[in-house]
Every structure is written in structure tokens, then in C-alpha cells.
Design a protein around this motif. Sequence first.
Motif, PDB file in Angstrom:
ATOM      1  N   ARG A   4      58.759 106.607  87.072  1.00  0.00           N
ATOM      2  CA  ARG A   4      60.147 106.246  87.042  1.00  0.00           C
ATOM      3  C   ARG A   4      60.500 106.963  85.691  1.00  0.00           C
ATOM      4  O   ARG A   4      59.892 107.655  84.798  1.00  0.00           O
ATOM      5  N   SER A   5      61.994 107.254  85.494  1.00  0.00           N
ATOM      6  CA  SER A   5      62.620 107.735  84.426  1.00  0.00           C
ATOM      7  C   SER A   5      62.721 106.729  83.547  1.00  0.00           C
ATOM      8  O   SER A   5      62.304 105.521  83.533  1.00  0.00           O
TER       9      SER A   5
ATOM     10  N   LEU B  63      61.717 108.030  90.429  1.00  0.00           N
ATOM     11  CA  LEU B  63      61.662 109.662  90.899  1.00  0.00           C
ATOM     12  C   LEU B  63      60.885 109.926  91.890  1.00  0.00           C
ATOM     13  O   LEU B  63      61.009 111.174  92.762  1.00  0.00           O
TER      14      LEU B  63
ATOM     15  N   GLU C  76      54.774 109.827  83.856  1.00  0.00           N
ATOM     16  CA  GLU C  76      56.038 109.265  83.531  1.00  0.00           C
ATOM     17  C   GLU C  76      56.457 109.790  81.941  1.00  0.00           C
ATOM     18  O   GLU C  76      57.342 110.377  81.786  1.00  0.00           O
TER      19      GLU C  76
ATOM     20  N   PHE D 291      57.080 113.588  82.159  1.00  0.00           N
ATOM     21  CA  PHE D 291      58.439 114.021  82.591  1.00  0.00           C
ATOM     22  C   PHE D 291      59.604 113.739  81.802  1.00  0.00           C
ATOM     23  O   PHE D 291      60.401 114.179  81.616  1.00  0.00           O
ATOM     24  N   SER D 292      59.211 112.887  80.811  1.00  0.00           N
ATOM     25  CA  SER D 292      60.247 112.339  79.744  1.00  0.00           C
ATOM     26  C   SER D 292      60.072 113.131  78.540  1.00  0.00           C
ATOM     27  O   SER D 292      60.812 112.998  77.500  1.00  0.00           O
TER      28      SER D 292
ATOM     29  N   ARG E 250      69.786 107.316  91.365  1.00  0.00           N
ATOM     30  CA  ARG E 250      68.355 107.744  91.339  1.00  0.00           C
ATOM     31  C   ARG E 250      68.250 109.298  91.408  1.00  0.00           C
ATOM     32  O   ARG E 250      67.571 110.078  90.875  1.00  0.00           O
TER      33      ARG E 250
ATOM     34  N   ARG F 202      69.486 111.056  88.473  1.00  0.00           N
ATOM     35  CA  ARG F 202      68.375 111.100  87.244  1.00  0.00           C
ATOM     36  C   ARG F 202      67.278 112.160  87.711  1.00  0.00           C
ATOM     37  O   ARG F 202      66.775 112.813  86.758  1.00  0.00           O
ATOM     38  N   LEU F 203      66.938 112.231  89.034  1.00  0.00           N
ATOM     39  CA  LEU F 203      65.933 113.326  89.463  1.00  0.00           C
ATOM     40  C   LEU F 203      66.485 114.630  89.034  1.00  0.00           C
ATOM     41  O   LEU F 203      65.569 115.454  88.474  1.00  0.00           O
TER      42      LEU F 203
ATOM     43  N   LEU G  31      66.160 115.925  85.337  1.00  0.00           N
ATOM     44  CA  LEU G  31      65.028 116.457  85.077  1.00  0.00           C
ATOM     45  C   LEU G  31      64.725 118.007  85.111  1.00  0.00           C
ATOM     46  O   LEU G  31      63.949 118.520  84.262  1.00  0.00           O
TER      47      LEU G  31
END
Length: 355
Positions: A119-120, A126, A155, A158-159, A13, A16-17, A20
Amino acid sequence: MIEPRLSTDEPMRLHRLRCLSQLDTPLEERFERITRLAQRLLDAPIAAISLVDADRQWFKSIQGFAAEETSRRISFCGHAILHDDVLVVEDARRDARFAGNPLVTGPPNVVFYAGCPIRSVDGSTLGSLCVIDRKPRKLSREDLQALQDLAKIAELEFSTAMDRGAQEELIKQVDALARIAHVDSLTRVWNRESIFRVLEKEIAAAKQAGRSACVIMADLDRFKPINDTHGHVVGDEVLRQAAKRMLGAIREVDALGRYGGEEFMIVPGNCEGLESAREVAERVRERIGGAAFHTESRDIEVTVSLGVAYCDDPGTMTVDALVKGADDALYRAKDNGRNRVETAIVSGEGAAKAA
């Protein structure tokens, strides 16, 4: 009070954060828009997008409360990321997890909380989109759906890789710890040193592409009387709100920084010409003066004067020449009555002429 436990996939987690590259970055209008909508649609005094780091929650965007981060151990969002769906706390004072929590017993005096995990793309949590109230309340089915819908939009943001021009290059060049030193602590936009670095990169890109470059200087009108009459706490709130309004008026590719005091610098990305830059400046002027600023003391009317400098000559396109040209135009705007935009063209040996 019960501290939130770590998630079962905590190492992944956090990986992944950090991938970003969002922690400790300046405010962005695309996330400000989401928290404003959450605040308005759910009639909540506070709304935030919180990213839960190893030992803190950091607010990518927050409305209604002046904070950048809190300890993870007291965070409501630290609990929210452990849930598959929305965490609703109708009265934190009566909930064993939060009774006695400093965020409940002191500012912002949380009573009601609702947080939807963000979420990612691979499903790692996240952080959360949350709304907060200072009185007990329930969450209707419609409100629940609205919060979930807005979290999905967050989400997607962020993506989505945004083209933020020169400022994106600066973000990628420094790690999360270094980013803290590049952001103004009060307004959460680029600080003076960093906005100059963004301008340098924008000029280099303009020369390479054979296009023009612009810079805009913005100064809040009659700001000193606000501080003198209402105090620096209110003055600081006006500066924070002014920065957010400016962000709402410029494009994602444009960069905003605090030049000093009540003065800001805007670096338009991929400058298309003097008129294009002037349009950006006019939108900023209208956004600042369009409605009173709400503060603890009272509603305050604020206006802004702006100077725009433009250059399409690679030989005279320098940071100093553009900033001086924008400053000269700004002083003309002040001399000509304030709450207006003046422009200048930088040419031969960096000289700036009114346009």
C-alpha cells in the motif's frame, strides 16, 4: 477462471500508482533484495513485487521466472489487491478463480500462491509481494509473518525517495510510456542510449560541482562459447543473471546499462576518485565470478573483465574521452588474462593513460 474485479477506489489507486513514477523503470537492488529474501525465507521457486496497473501487472522485481508483465485479467495479484490481508491459494487448480488460468495451465505453472498487498502511505493498494510454487502447499504462521514483514519493507522502499543521481533526473524527465524505450528489454537495466544520457548528465553535474567523473566498462569473459555450446536461451539467462548480480554490487546512486551484447556500462554517481570507482568494479568482478550461474542447461562458471576511466579535468571531461579510456582499460584487462580490473586516467586533450 474468474477475472479480478476493479477495486472500489480504482481511479485514486491508479493515480497513486502513477505518482510513484515506478512503472517501466529499470531494476533496483533495493527491491531485488526483498524478492530474493522472500524466495529464500519461504523456500519458493518464484517471488515477485507486482504493481497492478489499469490493464496489466508489471513486475518491479521478480526472481525465478523471466517475465516483465502479464495481463491484469489473468493476474493473481489483481485478486490479492482486493484483500485486506494475505491472499493464500493452496492449489490453484482446485480454485474456481484460477482453474484454467493460462498462468496455471502454462508457464510458470502456478499451483500455490500467496500475495500480501503493498500500500501507499494513504492506504491505496499499489500491488503485492507474492511467492509462487509449482506444487500445493500451506503457509505456516511463521511464513505468513515473514511475507507480511517483507511487504512492509517494500512499502517503506516505495515511500522513500532515493538519491539516484543523474538516472533519477532521467526518470523524472520522461513519462511512463517513454520509459519503456529507455530500458533494455532482456536485462531490464538502462539501454545503450539511456546509459549514455545518464553519463552526460553525470558529467554535467561533475563539472558544475567541480568534482571528478568515472565510467566503468564490463564485458563477460568467453561469452560466445556459452551461446555456441548451450544456445541463446541459456545465453540470455546468463545475461539476465549477470545484470542482477551487477546491480547487487553497485550503489543505489550508480547507474547500470547494457552497452551491447555481453558488455555493460556502469556510471558511478558522485564519483569520489579513481580508487572508489575501482572498488565498485572489483565488487562487480567478485559478484559475477563468486558463484556459478544456475540455468536450465547446467551450472555455468562466468567471469568478467572491467575497465575503469577517471577524469578530474573539466576541460577534458567528455563522454567520448571517458568511454574510450574505459574501453582501452577493458582491452588491457582482456589482454592481461581476463577476470580482472584495469584503470585509466583521462587527461590532456582526452588522452587516457594506464593507472
